[in-house]
Motif scaffolding. Structure first.
Motif, mmCIF file in Angstrom:
data_model
loop_
_atom_site.group_PDB
_atom_site.id
_atom_site.type_symbol
_atom_site.label_atom_id
_atom_site.label_comp_id
_atom_site.label_asym_id
_atom_site.label_seq_id
_atom_site.Cartn_x
_atom_site.Cartn_y
_atom_site.Cartn_z
ATOM 1 N N ASN A 88 0.850 -1.199 0.000
ATOM 2 C CA ASN A 88 0.000 0.000 0.000
ATOM 3 C C ASN A 88 0.877 1.237 0.000
ATOM 4 O O ASN A 88 1.963 1.240 0.586
ATOM 5 C CB ASN A 88 -0.838 0.058 1.275
ATOM 6 N N THR A 89 0.362 2.289 -0.594
ATOM 7 C CA THR A 89 1.022 3.586 -0.493
ATOM 8 C C THR A 89 0.055 4.564 0.169
ATOM 9 O O THR A 89 -1.140 4.306 0.209
ATOM 10 C CB THR A 89 1.362 4.151 -1.885
ATOM 11 N N PRO A 90 0.583 5.678 0.658
ATOM 12 C CA PRO A 90 -0.319 6.741 1.096
ATOM 13 C C PRO A 90 -1.217 7.185 -0.065
ATOM 14 O O PRO A 90 -0.892 6.948 -1.238
ATOM 15 C CB PRO A 90 0.630 7.868 1.509
ATOM 16 N N CYS A 92 -1.965 9.360 -2.398
ATOM 17 C CA CYS A 92 -1.342 10.535 -3.006
ATOM 18 C C CYS A 92 -0.834 10.116 -4.387
ATOM 19 O O CYS A 92 0.198 9.455 -4.496
ATOM 20 C CB CYS A 92 -0.188 10.980 -2.105
ATOM 21 N N GLY A 95 2.542 11.183 -5.541
ATOM 22 C CA GLY A 95 3.548 10.419 -4.798
ATOM 23 C C GLY A 95 3.720 9.032 -5.401
ATOM 24 O O GLY A 95 4.839 8.548 -5.559
ATOM 25 N N PRO B 231 9.444 12.984 -4.567
ATOM 26 C CA PRO B 231 8.924 11.607 -4.477
ATOM 27 C C PRO B 231 9.752 10.619 -5.292
ATOM 28 O O PRO B 231 9.840 9.442 -4.936
ATOM 29 C CB PRO B 231 7.492 11.714 -5.014
ATOM 30 N N ASP B 262 4.387 17.887 -4.238
ATOM 31 C CA ASP B 262 5.413 16.847 -4.296
ATOM 32 C C ASP B 262 6.294 16.823 -3.049
ATOM 33 O O ASP B 262 6.869 15.790 -2.708
ATOM 34 C CB ASP B 262 6.296 17.027 -5.540
ATOM 35 N N ALA B 265 4.244 14.837 -0.726
ATOM 36 C CA ALA B 265 4.255 13.454 -1.206
ATOM 37 C C ALA B 265 5.589 12.791 -0.875
ATOM 38 O O ALA B 265 5.634 11.675 -0.366
ATOM 39 C CB ALA B 265 4.007 13.417 -2.710
ATOM 40 N N ASN B 268 6.157 12.325 3.052
ATOM 41 C CA ASN B 268 5.236 11.341 3.608
ATOM 42 C C ASN B 268 5.558 9.935 3.111
ATOM 43 O O ASN B 268 5.594 8.981 3.888
ATOM 44 C CB ASN B 268 3.795 11.738 3.253
ATOM 45 N N PHE B 269 5.822 9.810 1.833
ATOM 46 C CA PHE B 269 6.189 8.499 1.284
ATOM 47 C C PHE B 269 7.485 7.990 1.914
ATOM 48 O O PHE B 269 7.600 6.831 2.262
ATOM 49 C CB PHE B 269 6.350 8.581 -0.246
ATOM 50 N N MET B 273 7.550 4.529 3.740
ATOM 51 C CA MET B 273 8.320 3.471 3.063
ATOM 52 C C MET B 273 9.633 3.172 3.774
ATOM 53 O O MET B 273 10.378 2.306 3.326
ATOM 54 C CB MET B 273 8.668 3.891 1.625
#
Lengths: 358, 461
Positions: A88-90, A92, A95, B231, B262, B265, B268-269, B273
């Motif tokens: 899963n990703t956020p 977005c 993103g 990102p 971005d 993004a 947060n990613f 991750m």
């Protein structure tokens, strides 16, 4: 090729309106291969299993893909390949695509899912300014060719503005990416595997109406179907019909109805919208002298306009009637008025008759 | 403060889990510049994140039943006191520095050691960058190249960050970091080729000047959008992590870039991750004419890290030693802990945004002069290097004259070199030339034959 329609819950009501497209283009030796009756969703799922299995540097990610996705296309992948390769990703989209570009640029196959094509727009900049130009702007020092963006598109009978759109034309204006849309389970599996393995970034729109409606015999093994090659899926002599994705199911029914009225239609599945196979369409129109294009997206600025212009350029003297376009209307996709908006069978049939009798 | 103390004691009890270099940091670090102020940062290494969070809440009034809400993501304590979190802390986040404005080492600094050889190279490259900027700027003013954009005032962020990294680290630049590429061995000649868009430009003359890129140097090609690389850096970092590489991705943006989607993004990613990526934000005060007050109302960029669950530090971007130390440490954290780090470098864009801009129209000349002179990062580092006895006037003269000569030669060569051939217009859109491009190339060549005067005479056909 046997075909059947499965009825699932709410899809039942759709079955009378929408069939599915048959596929005739599987490899010659298909009969020797192990075939399994699959719907389009399972065919996509099978392609993803094969992609992850055959390349350890491939990843599947997007919103809710880990548990199988809202359409269940990614079912079983995380269990089999682990949460580090299927995740899963956020929520977005820019993103997801940005992440995918970076992952692909490092030599991986990044298979990103955008939950609905209607939500792909936040990622537009990443697709248009980044993915599409990545190779060109670096003088081929870098590329993100391993990127494939999957997104379910199109009408479903109840999707309204934001679960129904067909945004393919936006992406067909962008040199550097490819846009591919399959019409059936067999096609979906073969084309998706080609897209994943193609060395260019690709937007792969999946006709979500057909996820469960379209069922056909699909070879169980690993196979790929060529990109940028259109397919004549029905031979005819009076008029050429060009479409892609779910719309082909409607157009196929139109061909049958037109035949009853003595009109022989040649039906072409474009499959890859850019770079598209002009030659196949051109050859057909030179034979029939007439062309009709049909897509769900609004008619103005739709990809039908591009096909029309190109064919008029190439076949002007052979055309016996103006090119007809039967497409979605120029309104936002309207919930209650969907039956009016859509390029339905009789709209197409009427246009075929006027074109043939022009 | 109570919160901080609890957090700190918690960290100290965790010390035995830390790699040696981190533990040594904790011993010698003064609290105000402590890189590990956020106790939640360790949540990944604890059995429950919730417990750590609960401890933090001892200084707020909890309701008498001491109840908690067991919410997805961890337990949260209830409180009977309705209190809004303020928009900012009482004091702004301090800025870590190792050298003062005079280039003197500040007391009790926990900077990473820099050898003589490294220091001299850093200083030399800062001067090289500065000289390249001033000469290319002039070359643009003479109309010989179409555009230029300097990094003036930001030489320390450019060079010191590059110096602190390994060549295996993947750089995803914005566009004001050519110093990183310079550090990695991209030659002045290659810079010149790109700016002149000639046949030796690795980018085949397709992009405006300063859009450098080099696969050999792990430096992704610059694109003009200001935050799209963020990102992407997470994806690159994730790849490094999955491949088990001892390297990280490092990406740059400016204060303006932090307003883009971005940026959100990317950060947060990266947190979610658990990607080994270092975000370096050059907060240089100005996004073309937009000053930071018009850009955001937070205490700069550094405070945004915590909201995403990312370690962050604010550093004096005009202090090469501080930048080097912060980036060096951030890199170690990113790789060993498999987590992102955010660095906000406070610096100043001394030059105009680009050659298409005149910044005196929107900002006071005094302000520019102050940063150009009193806070000049190159001069400051020079003083420190000189004071160590590693540099003298003779070295300086030699260096400057040598670079000038090299640049003049590079420009001469680049200017004379052929333009890329016409076929390079059509190559590389895809891996192979599709039929529509073949057709367009054929038609274009016919048109050129018919109307040769309509087209540049210096592009080989």
């Amino acid at each position: 090729m046997s075909t059947c329609v499965r009825k699932f819950g709410r899809w039942v009501s759709l079955v009378s309106k929408r069939g599915f497209s048959t596929s005739t283009c599987i490899q010659e030796d298909a009969s020797q291969q192990s075939l399994k009756s699959l719907n389009l969703c399972s065919a996509v799922n099978q392609a993803l299993h094969i992609a992850l299995d055959t390349d350890p540097r491939s990843y599947v990610f997007g919103e809710d893909v880990s548990f199988g996705g809202v359409f269940r296309c990614t079912t079983g992948l995380a269990d089999r390949f682990g949460k580090q390769r299927v995740f899963n990703t956020p929520l977005c989209e820019q993103g997801i695509v940005g992440f995918g570009i970076g992952l692909a640029a490092m030599g991986n196959r990044a298979i990103a899912e955008i939950q609905f094509a209607d939500y792909i727009f936040p990622a537009f900049d990443q697709i248009v300014n980044e993915a599409a130009k990545f190779r060109y702007r670096s003088g081929n020092q870098f590329n993100c060719g391993g990127l494939t963006i999957r997104a379910p598109y199109g009408a479903v009978g109840h999707g309204g503005h934001y679960h129904s759109q067909s945004p393919e034309a936006f992406f067909c204006h962008v040199p550097g990416i490819k846009v591919v849309i399959p019409r059936s389970p067999q096609q979906a599996k073969g084309l998706l595997l080609s897209c994943i393995r193609d060395p260019n970034p690709i937007v792969f729109f999946e006709p979500k109406w057909l996820y469960r409606l379209a069922v056909e015999e699909v070879p169980e093994d690993d196979y790929m179907l060529p990109l940028s090659e259109a397919e004549v899926i029905r031979q005819g002599t009076d008029i050429t019909l060009v479409g892609w994705g779910a719309q082909l199911a409607i157009m196929e029914q139109v061909c049958i109805d037109a035949e009853k009225e003595g009109i022989s239609c040649e039906l072409i599945d474009l499959k890859t919208l850019i770079p598209w196979d002009k030659e196949t369409v051109e050859a057909s129109v030179k034979k029939t002298g007439r062309l009709l294009i049909s897509h769900e997206a609004p008619v103005t600025g739709g990809f039908g306009a591009e096909i029309s212009a190109s064919i008029v350029e190439r076949c002007f003297t052979r055309l016996e009637a103006p090119v007809a376009r039967i497409c979605g209307l120029d309104t936002p996709f309207p919930l209650v008025f969907e039956p009016y908006y859509m390029p339905t069978k009789n709209k197409i049939l009427d246009a075929i008759k006027s074109t043939v009798n022009y | 403060m109570a919160t901080w103390l609890l957090g700190r004691s918690r960290i100290l009890t965790q010390k035995h889990h830390l790699p040696f270099f981190l533990a040594s940091f904790l011993k010698h670090t003064s609290p105000s510049i402590h890189p590990f102020q956020c106790p939640l940062s360790f949540s990944r290494y604890e059995s429950t994140k919730a417990e750590a969070q609960l401890e933090l809440d001892h200084d707020v009034v909890q309701d008498h039943h001491n109840q908690v809400i067991d919410f997805p993501g961890g337990k949260v304590a209830f409180t009977s006191e309705m209190r809004f979190i303020s928009d900012s802390t009482e004091k702004r986040v301090p800025c870590y520095r190792a050298l003062d404005d005079n280039g003197d080492l500040v007391k009790r600094t926990n900077n990473v050691q820099v050898s003589k050889e490294m220091a001299v190279k850093m200083y030399s490259e800062m001067v090289t960058l500065q000289t390249m900027d001033s000469i290319f700027y002039e070359v643009q003013r003479q109309g010989r190249i179409s555009f230029y954009l300097t990094s003036m005032g930001e030489e320390a962020v450019n060079i010191a960050s590059a110096a602190a990294l390994s060549p295996d680290d993947i750089i995803l630049p914005q566009y004001r970091e050519p110093g990183v590429l310079l550090w990695r061995g991209f030659t002045l000649q290659q810079f010149a080729h790109q700016c002149f868009g000639n046949t030796n430009d690795l980018g085949k003359g397709r992009q405006m000047p300063i859009h450098y890129g080099s696969n050999k140097h792990n430096y992704f090609t610059v694109s003009s959008p200001i935050a799209t690389q963020l990102p992407q850096a997470v994806g690159a970092a994730y790849s490094l992590k999955m491949d088990g590489k001892s390297a990280c991705a490092v990406t740059f943006c400016g204060d303006g870039g932090s307003s883009e989607g971005d940026f959100h993004a990317g950060l947060n990613f990266a947190a979610v991750m658990e990607a080994p990526v270092v975000f370096i934000c050059r907060n240089n005060g100005w996004a073309i004419s937009t000053r930071v007050e018009e850009q955001f109302r937070s205490d700069g960029i550094v405070v945004k890290g915590q909201a995403y669950g990312i370690w962050s530090i604010r550093v004096d971007g005009n202090d090469a030693l501080a930048v080097y130390s912060a980036v060096h440490t951030a890199r170690e954290i990113a790789i060993r802990e498999k987590r992102p780090v955010l660095i906000e470098a406070l610096t100043y864009r001394v030059g105009h945004h680009s050659t298409s801009d005149d910044s005196t129209k929107y900002r006071p000349i005094d302000e520019i002069e102050h940063w150009k002179m009193a806070r000049n990062p190159v001069n400051r580092f020079k003083r420190w290097v000189e004071r160590n006895g590693w540099w003298n006037d003779k070295d300086e003269l030699e260096l400057r004259s040598n670079i000038r000569k090299q640049l003049m030669h590079a420009i001469k060569v680049a200017e004379k070199a052929q333009k890329p051939p016409l076929e390079d217009m059509f190559n590389d859109v895809y891996d192979q030339l599709p039929s529509n491009l073949q057709e367009q190339e054929r038609l274009l060549r016919k048109t050129i034959e018919k109307h040769p005067k309509d087209y540049p005479s210096d592009v080989p056909l």
